[in-house]
Design a protein around this motif. Structure first.
Motif, mmCIF file in Angstrom:
data_model
loop_
_atom_site.group_PDB
_atom_site.id
_atom_site.type_symbol
_atom_site.label_atom_id
_atom_site.label_comp_id
_atom_site.label_asym_id
_atom_site.label_seq_id
_atom_site.Cartn_x
_atom_site.Cartn_y
_atom_site.Cartn_z
ATOM 1 N N PHE A 199 26.976 40.830 36.029
ATOM 2 C CA PHE A 199 28.348 40.839 37.296
ATOM 3 C C PHE A 199 29.156 40.318 36.939
ATOM 4 C CE2 PHE A 199 24.884 42.394 39.469
ATOM 5 C CZ PHE A 199 25.168 44.032 40.653
ATOM 6 N N LEU A 239 27.619 46.142 47.053
ATOM 7 C CA LEU A 239 27.847 44.997 46.788
ATOM 8 C C LEU A 239 27.620 44.032 47.433
ATOM 9 C CD1 LEU A 239 30.490 44.731 43.883
ATOM 10 C CD2 LEU A 239 28.441 43.346 43.743
ATOM 11 N N HIS A 296 30.464 49.878 45.981
ATOM 12 C CA HIS A 296 30.825 48.216 46.596
ATOM 13 C C HIS A 296 30.206 47.812 47.691
ATOM 14 C CE1 HIS A 296 34.611 46.568 48.870
ATOM 15 N NE2 HIS A 296 34.615 45.683 48.021
ATOM 16 N N THR A 307 33.056 41.837 36.249
ATOM 17 C CA THR A 307 34.264 41.016 36.891
ATOM 18 C C THR A 307 36.185 40.856 36.574
ATOM 19 O OG1 THR A 307 33.595 39.443 38.863
ATOM 20 C CG2 THR A 307 35.690 39.359 38.519
ATOM 21 N N PHE A 354 28.113 37.681 43.499
ATOM 22 C CA PHE A 354 28.613 39.581 43.888
ATOM 23 C C PHE A 354 29.401 39.439 45.208
ATOM 24 C CE2 PHE A 354 23.689 39.625 44.215
ATOM 25 C CZ PHE A 354 23.834 40.701 42.868
ATOM 26 N N LEU A 393 33.057 39.915 43.382
ATOM 27 C CA LEU A 393 32.849 41.054 43.622
ATOM 28 C C LEU A 393 33.740 42.157 43.742
ATOM 29 C CD1 LEU A 393 33.226 42.461 40.279
ATOM 30 C CD2 LEU A 393 31.080 43.048 40.372
ATOM 31 N N TRP A 394 32.535 41.983 44.904
ATOM 32 C CA TRP A 394 33.723 42.067 45.994
ATOM 33 C C TRP A 394 35.066 42.101 46.663
ATOM 34 C CZ3 TRP A 394 35.042 41.409 51.455
ATOM 35 C CH2 TRP A 394 34.023 42.192 52.573
#
Lengths: 276, 387
Positions: free
Chosen positions: A264, B128, B125, A268, B109, B112-113
């Motif tokens: 993850f 997430l 999305h 990003t 998480f 990234l959200w």
């Protein structure tokens, strides 16, 4: 042991450029818009970077309970300084809604870098001033190389980066000579060699304009000091570790979580590259 | 005050502040996840706007809360090294799992959200935010596992003067764990429900033009509160027989402060239960908004569940004294060898920093909440350019 090392290395390699950027952006950006842009190169990764430390301390507690207690209570003051700086920096970076907060961003980053330097000097028995100076310049260099990679107008930041190589190199050499008695000097020496090799690699990569390679090199250099110091002191021994059932339970969790985190966090980075 | 007193006070103060952040984070993220689910499923843009507005408040609270969490983690080793030395094998295990599963994964998480807003596929999305929610609950679960071990140590054996873990699953079937974690989770949902209700009511008092936006928010808040409060109260009372069995002297040990905390918690619990169920029928045709005076009560009520939660927590922890690990390790024996001045220094430093953080959090949230769901011309912070 490998897990703890990996998490600690990950923290310094990643969060190192957070602090570097935190120290630099005020001076690189000529106006508010530029400063915000410099800072924004770092912020998508910020949460992900800082939690490596939290994970490292969690594993330290779970897998090395005897070491955790001794280490933290013995070096109380240094840890309190690091923590206060960390809280200030974390909060200020995220709340920064006006120039007023810059004091806390720059100040917080400086306190964190100095705090880690003092702590490592404390553990190694080296001069705190040297280590504080060393870690500040190291984080600055890492931050500058990161910005050189991520920003489009990189001329100014490249100048800064080049200037920083000399102090960091001097620090590495001085740190080897000015150290207290340690259990495993070879580990420390190996660390210094790796650090110097990383520096050389970064220097040539910058000249070749291979910014990503340079960033990876300075990331390695950032990860080395903590590993080398604790390795040289030989503090991480089976005697301070938990017993097998605890380690097994933690091993399973780490085996699931770590790949997920890596995937993850990589996503990003990918996403931000696409967005640029 | 002596060194022990300072160390205990420092722990109580920092944990209370941390808990305030955690409650809102846990409660609010659940509501945001529900909103985003509706936004993904429905064609009405109001849900997406709601996700953005409430999500922004959530992110601010999380970002500042994480700073308090870092300190909490270090504090065990800084001030209570006797605990890690003696019980680290057992107590450290759930704590380490918590940092790995929850802190580490949750922040990844969430990062990234935040960053994936308008960039990621909407289903990815949505997934997430549910992952963030899930890991947030996992965090509560593991922290309560660790806490339940302090209340009623299980799954260990003592050898060579230190505890060893013999049965990891016993930590999870600890009678002091199950009910307690359910209680905490529904308390957090109550906090989230009351918060969303209160902020929405504030906008109706100011005669907002965003009627549909805040009507939906208010309804969601009231319904969540009405569903959560019976459970939080019920599970709360269901814990008394368990406490009676394993910690018979809890009420005496908790003393006046713990007793008062318990009293306030029960009082507030019933009050919110009653108030939310009276409000539910009044949601029909916006009667609650037309009546107006209940709106003022909703705004005043925002701090109540926070006070209740701190009260309940004080009772649980003070009632454990004089033990740190119940029946095994006394609090005074677990303290690090620190001088009184050193302890005073860290107490003042952390209390000051935490107080500043909490005030900054409330001021910022209040300002954002007051501004309402306008499209921001300047980003809230560099961290949340998309929000």
């Amino acid at each position: 042991m490998a897990l703890l090392g990996l998490l600690t290395a990950g923290y310094f390699a990643l969060a190192g450029f957070d602090y570097g950027v935190g120290l630099l952006y005020r001076f690189l950006g000529r106006d508010e818009a530029e400063r915000a842009r410099v800072l924004r190169a770092m912020t998508p990764f910020f949460l992900g970077n800082e939690v490596w430390l939290v994970a490292a301390v969690g594993v330290l507690f779970g897998a090395f309970p005897r070491l955790e207690g001794e280490l933290l209570s013995e070096h109380r003051i240094a840890f309190v300084i690091v923590l206060v700086g960390l809280v200030l920096f974390t909060a200020a970076v995220q709340l920064r809604i006006g120039p007023f907060w810059d004091v806390f961003v720059v100040g917080g980053a400086l306190v964190v870098a100095v705090g880690w330097g003092v702590l490592l000097a404390d553990v190694l028995g080296g001069p705190p001033v040297l280590w504080a100076f060393g870690l500040v310049s190291l984080f600055l260099l890492h931050g500058a190389v990161f910005l050189a990679w991520r920003l489009d107008d990189r001329a100014r930041v490249l100048v800064v980066a080049r200037v920083l190589f000399a102090p960091v190199g001097l620090f590495v050499v001085a740190a080897v000579f000015l150290r207290g008695p340690v259990a495993l000097p070879a580990v420390g020496l190996a660390g210094a060699v790796v650090a110097l090799a990383g520096l050389a690699g970064a220097w040539f990569a910058l000249r070749a304009r291979a910014f990503r390679v340079a960033f990876l090199c300075t990331a390695v250099v950032c990860a080395v000091p903590a590993l080398a110091v604790f390795g040289a002191r030989g503090v991480v021994t089976p005697g301070v570790m938990s017993h097998t059932p605890t380690l097994q339970a933690l091993g399973w969790v780490a085996a699931v979580v770590l790949p997920l985190v890596l995937v993850f966090q990589w996503a990003t980075w990918r996403l931000s590259r696409a967005a640029r | 005050m002596d060194t022990l007193g300072l160390a205990r006070l420092q722990f109580a103060v920092t944990t209370s502040f941390h808990f305030l952040f955690v409650l809102l984070t846990l409660g609010l993220v659940t509501l945001v996840a529900v909103m985003q689910t509706r936004a993904t499923l429905s064609a009405n843009p109001v849900h997406a706007r709601m996700t953005r507005f409430w999500g922004r408040l959530y992110v601010v609270n999380y970002a500042l809360g994480i700073a308090t969490g870092i300190v909490m983690e270090f504090q065990f080793g800084l001030n209570w090294s006797g605990l890690s030395h003696y019980a680290g094998d057992v107590f450290g295990a759930p704590l380490a799992v918590e940092t790995l599963v929850a802190f580490f994964l949750e922040s990844t998480f969430l990062g990234l959200w935040i960053f994936g807003w308008d960039r990621l596929n909407r289903w990815a999305h949505l997934a997430l935010i549910w992952l963030v929610t899930l890991t947030a609950y996992a965090s509560a679960l593991w922290i309560m596992t660790a806490n339940a071990f302090l209340q009623h140590p299980v799954g260990h054996e003592e050898r060579d003067g230190v505890l060893r873990l013999v049965d990891f699953s016993a930590l999870l079937s600890n009678p002091l764990f199950g009910m307690a974690v359910v209680h905490v989770v529904f308390a957090a949902l109550t906090v989230g429900g009351v918060f969303v209700t209160g902020v929405s009511a504030f906008h109706f008092i100011r005669r907002t033009t965003e009627v549909e936006f805040f009507r939906r928010s208010l309804r969601l808040g009231v319904v969540v509160t009405a569903l959560a409060t019976p459970l939080v109260v019920g599970v709360g009372f269901a814990q008394f027989p368990i406490i009676g069995e394993f910690q018979p002297d809890k009420s005496e040990a908790a003393g006046a402060a713990g007793g008062a905390g318990l009293g306030f918690m029960i009082l507030i619990g019933f009050l919110l239960l009653l108030a939310s169920w009276i409000t539910v029928p009044l949601l029909f045709r916006d009667w609650i908004v037309k009546l107006r005076f209940p709106l003022y009560l909703m705004v005043i009520g925002i701090p109540l569940p926070f006070i209740a939660a701190i009260g309940g927590w004080l009772f649980r922890e003070l009632g454990r004294q004089p033990w740190l690990v119940y029946g095994l390790l006394r609090t005074e024996d677990a303290m690090s060898h620190a001088t009184r001045d050193g302890m005073l220094f860290s107490f003042i430093a952390f209390t000051a920093v935490f107080a500043v953080l909490a005030v900054a959090d409330w001021v910022l949230i209040a300002r954002l909440a007051k501004r309402g769901p306008v499209e921001a011309s300047v980003p809230v912070s560099p961290l949340v350019p998309a929000l």
